[in-house]
Design an enzyme around this catalytic site. Structure first.
Site, PDB file in Angstrom:
ATOM      1  N   ARG A   1       0.862  -1.179   0.000  1.00 32.63           N
ATOM      2  CA  ARG A   1       0.000   0.000   0.000  1.00 32.63           C
ATOM      3  C   ARG A   1       0.903   1.235   0.000  1.00 32.63           C
ATOM      4  O   ARG A   1       1.469   1.596   1.024  1.00 32.63           O
ATOM      5  CB  ARG A   1      -0.878  -0.024   1.251  1.00 32.63           C
ATOM      6  CG  ARG A   1      -2.024   0.971   1.240  1.00 32.63           C
ATOM      7  CD  ARG A   1      -2.630   1.071   2.632  1.00 32.63           C
ATOM      8  NE  ARG A   1      -1.784   1.841   3.520  1.00 32.63           N
ATOM      9  CZ  ARG A   1      -1.635   1.620   4.821  1.00 32.63           C
ATOM     10  NH1 ARG A   1      -2.252   0.631   5.397  1.00 32.63           N
ATOM     11  NH2 ARG A   1      -0.840   2.389   5.545  1.00 32.63           N
TER      12      ARG A   1
ATOM     13  N   HIS B   1      -3.487   4.425   4.806  1.00 32.94           N
ATOM     14  CA  HIS B   1      -4.659   3.537   4.932  1.00 32.94           C
ATOM     15  C   HIS B   1      -5.898   4.246   4.389  1.00 32.94           C
ATOM     16  O   HIS B   1      -6.641   3.701   3.577  1.00 32.94           O
ATOM     17  CB  HIS B   1      -4.864   3.147   6.391  1.00 32.94           C
ATOM     18  CG  HIS B   1      -6.220   2.591   6.692  1.00 32.94           C
ATOM     19  ND1 HIS B   1      -6.645   1.381   6.180  1.00 32.94           N
ATOM     20  CD2 HIS B   1      -7.248   3.086   7.416  1.00 32.94           C
ATOM     21  CE1 HIS B   1      -7.888   1.153   6.596  1.00 32.94           C
ATOM     22  NE2 HIS B   1      -8.275   2.175   7.340  1.00 32.94           N
TER      23      HIS B   1
ATOM     24  N   TYR C   1       4.621   5.314  11.199  1.00 32.06           N
ATOM     25  CA  TYR C   1       4.895   3.894  11.437  1.00 32.06           C
ATOM     26  C   TYR C   1       5.765   3.213  10.375  1.00 32.06           C
ATOM     27  O   TYR C   1       6.097   2.054  10.514  1.00 32.06           O
ATOM     28  CB  TYR C   1       3.596   3.108  11.653  1.00 32.06           C
ATOM     29  CG  TYR C   1       2.550   3.261  10.553  1.00 32.06           C
ATOM     30  CD1 TYR C   1       2.627   2.517   9.376  1.00 32.06           C
ATOM     31  CD2 TYR C   1       1.469   4.138  10.713  1.00 32.06           C
ATOM     32  CE1 TYR C   1       1.658   2.653   8.386  1.00 32.06           C
ATOM     33  CE2 TYR C   1       0.499   4.272   9.729  1.00 32.06           C
ATOM     34  CZ  TYR C   1       0.596   3.528   8.565  1.00 32.06           C
ATOM     35  OH  TYR C   1      -0.348   3.659   7.597  1.00 32.06           O
TER      36      TYR C   1
END
Lengths: 336, 382
Positions: free
Chosen positions: B266, B270, B279
């Site tokens: 990805r 998100h 992160y």
């Protein structure tokens, strides 16, 4: 007319539905070869085959979730949850999927799923086998919730639930599975009262007593006992808990001015709270006393040897009747 | 070493190979097992797959822009997963049924869902954008993994009816920890359901790395459920197409379900509400950008003698046109009528909701009366 137990009446209703519509499939744990732990589906696998009466892996979410997929495909799944207390692993699929998909798909995807749940206590069962989780589902938009109380209703209502294009939580009073009653096996659905309609069982002038499921018989017995004492009770079997058919309850309360609601489930946030509030809103000026709830305690279902101290019985219902009538009762002299 | 071997948490025990037919630099890998499944994919067809991917990436970029401009409430970007979605969706037949999560925009594109229908949900004008039966694609699923069971049930029904229709469930690496996905794998195996479990392992479930979901490559889990697991380079559209065709063929022949792990990444957040810099690292992102699913196809086509510049130009022009159409359609999308909030809760009349609907209509009508009384002319406030 035939004398049948409630379990056999359900069995006959399911057989009828399977025969009427090839898209009806029954799914559940132990429902095929064994015929269900209460034998409600006895003989149906042999009669209709393993693709119509399906023994499933042990997964309630799996059962409900695959039923959603089958409904997408045009089937009318009838899922058996083996015991009331086992429904929670399937809760997400019921409230997040079954209940919402018709809305989410703007009416294009129907969810004609019937979820059969043996419910309630009084059989001396082990933990998680005696619960009354109906209020969770009555609180969930998109579901219909019904509870049968006698063999004749069971036979018709299960067929009506299966024929409904809405998902139905179908609660079966397990301690009354083996009680017999008159059933017309040839009754047509067209002539039957809709499952959403409440049924007034006894006429009375002093108190309206509303209940459903296994407590309906207890309520009738209470009415008989009260009559000997000169108190006339009108007993109403709600049958449908979502939506509730308020018309006969309203009409009754306008005459009696007094309402008692009884159920096995705990009091807090229960059906009784909803009914008391709704009737108060609709009939306030006719009420002679505050509505009274006679319910299970707000406790986890207790061990079998204690369940008689949890379940409303005839005497506790009559104590509630005394309370609503302002006669001496267990709470006399206690501030509300 | 393959891309997925490297793992942010170090939890994966050892790398597994995956099916790859076109390398990140555009070289064709010969593969006796998988090549036969894509023999019909000539340069023209591959060019169409390329255009698909360019268009959906452009749509995705436009949707993110629309969210930033306040036209959408939220958007979950698909960037990086174009090959996994286009390759698998192009393997499907029209009568197969898709059960997706909320990120399968490219699958919806392949199923002819109008981009504006797709985005209406994210604008908040509709609970779902399309009629599932017009596209044989269910409404998108937000509850993680729930759709795996729906696909399984659908496939069970298709099999009981004696058809050779299949279902496909799209979900991510995070969903493999959900009970619903595991229960779906059990049911599908037990009933030989013609269903493909298509897991896009994009390495991240919001901020949680795949190593938190699984100690071993996800495809290995299939064995425990009694079905084949295929691990495929999810950024290789040709390899994904081959793997999905193999799985669908098994399903149609009555041999039951297949689990596909499409190893991808990805590239974006998100959703537009996420901040992936909290992160994951820039070097990790850069490494995956080098494995881009679109660039490798163009490189391969160019090496095969196709006019890459012309193809790129045409594809981009088409993509820009689709994006412009989308913008025009979405920004003029009318808000739904207030009373439609009550529509379709039930399929049949419902006395309780009918009463509530009536009461709210009366409440709203008060404002009509008030505005009439106040102005007696146009422009009354509501």
């Amino acid at each position: 007319m035939t004398q049948l137990t409630l379990a056999k009446a359900l069995n006959a209703g399911l057989r009828h539905a399977l025969a009427d519509d090839e898209k009806v499939v029954l799914m559940g744990e132990d429902i095929g070869t064994l015929g269900g732990v209460f034998r409600v589906t006895d003989g149906l696998k042999a009669e209709f085959g393993a693709h119509r009466v399906v023994d499933s892996p042990l997964s309630e979410a799996g059962l409900i979730g695959t039923a959603v997929g089958l409904a997408y495909r045009g089937f009318r799944p009838v899922v058996e949850i083996q015991f009331d207390g086992f429904i929670y692993p399937g809760f997400d699929q019921i409230v997040a999927q079954v209940a919402k998909l018709h809305y989410r798909s703007r009416g294009t995807v129907k969810m004609p799923i019937t979820i059969r749940v043996p419910f309630g206590g009084g059989i001396g069962a082990a933990e998680h086998h005696s619960e009354s989780p109906e209020a969770y589902f009555a609180h969930t938009a998109g579901l219909r919730v019904v509870a049968c109380s006698n063999p004749a209703d069971a036979h018709l209502m299960i067929r009506q639930a299966i024929a409904s294009d809405d998902p139905v939580l179908f609660f079966e009073p397990k301690r009354r599975y083996h009680v017999k009653g008159e059933v017309d096996l040839d009754a047509s659905l067209a002539d039957a009262p809709p499952m959403g309609v409440a049924s007034t069982l006894t006429r009375g002038d002093d108190v309206t007593l509303v209940t459903y499921g296994a407590l309906v018989q207890t309520a009738r017995d209470a009415a008989t006992a009260a009559a000997e004492d000169g108190v006339s009770i009108e007993v109403i079997d709600l049958r449908s808990l979502a939506p509730i058919d308020y018309a006969p309850v309203e009409a009754s309360v306008r005459r009696t001015g007094r309402l008692v609601i009884a159920h096995e489930a705990g009091q807090q946030g229960g059906m009784g709270a909803e009914i008391a509030a709704s009737i108060t809103e609709r009939c306030f000026e006719f009420l002679e006393a505050a509505p009274v709830r006679v319910t299970g305690h707000d406790i986890p279902y207790p061990p079998a040897k204690l369940e008689r101290h949890h379940l409303p019985d005839l005497d506790r219902i009559l104590d509630g009747v005394d309370r609503v009538l302002g006669r001496p009762n267990s709470l006399s002299g206690v501030e509300a | 070493m393959t891309p997925s071997d490297r793992d942010a948490t170090g939890l994966l025990t050892r790398p597994d190979p995956f099916v790859q037919l076109i390398t990140p630099t555009g070289e064709r890998v010969r593969d006796d097992v998988h090549d036969p499944w894509v023999r019909d994919i000539d340069l023209d067809v591959l060019a169409r797959l390329y255009r698909d991917m360019v268009v959906v990436r452009r749509l995705d970029t436009e949707a993110t822009a629309l969210q930033r401009q306040g036209e959408l409430g939220l958007w979950p970007p698909l960037a990086g997963q174009e090959a996994a979605q286009i390759g698998s969706a192009r393997a499907l037949r029209g009568d197969d049924f898709v059960f997706s999560s909320y990120r399968e925009h490219a699958v919806a594109w392949v199923r002819d869902v109008q981009p504006a229908e797709l985005l209406s949900v994210w604008r908040g004008t509709a609970a779902s954008g399309w009629n599932p039966y017009e596209h044989n694609m269910a409404v998108p699923q937000i509850i993680i993994g729930a759709q795996a069971l729906h696909a399984t049930g659908y496939a069970m029904g298709a099999r009981w009816e004696g058809t050779d229709t299949a279902a496909i469930a799209y979900f991510g690496d995070g969903a493999t920890s959900e009970g619903d996905v595991n229960e779906a794998l059990v049911f599908a195996a037990s009933f030989d359901a013609p269903v493909v479990f298509f897991c896009q392992n994009n390495q991240w479930a919001i901020s949680e790395p795949v190593g938190l979901q699984s100690k071993q490559p996800l495809a290995r889990r299939a064995d425990g459920f009694g079905m084949p697991g295929i691990r495929v380079d999810g950024n290789d559209v040709l390899a994904v197409l081959a793997a999905t065709r193999i799985a669908l063929d098994r399903a149609r022949r009555g041999e039951g379900p297949t689990f596909i792990e499409a190893v991808t990444y990805r590239i974006g957040p998100h959703t537009t509400a996420d901040d992936p810099t909290r992160y994951r690292t820039e070097p990790e992102l850069a490494e995956w950008r080098e494995r881009d699913p679109i660039a490798r196809v163009l490189a391969f086509l160019e090496a095969s003698g196709v006019d890459a510049e012309g193809l790129q130009r045409d594809a981009q022009a088409e993509a820009d046109r689709v994006a412009a159409d989308l913008r025009a359609a979405i920004t003029t999308l009318a808000d739904p009528e207030p009373m439609s909030v009550f529509d379709h809760v039930y399929a049949e009349p419902n006395s309780h909701l009918d009463r509530q609907r009536d009461h709210y209509a009366r409440y709203l009508a008060m404002f009509d009366d008030a505005s009439h009384e106040a102005s007696g002319s146009e422009g009354g406030a509501r």
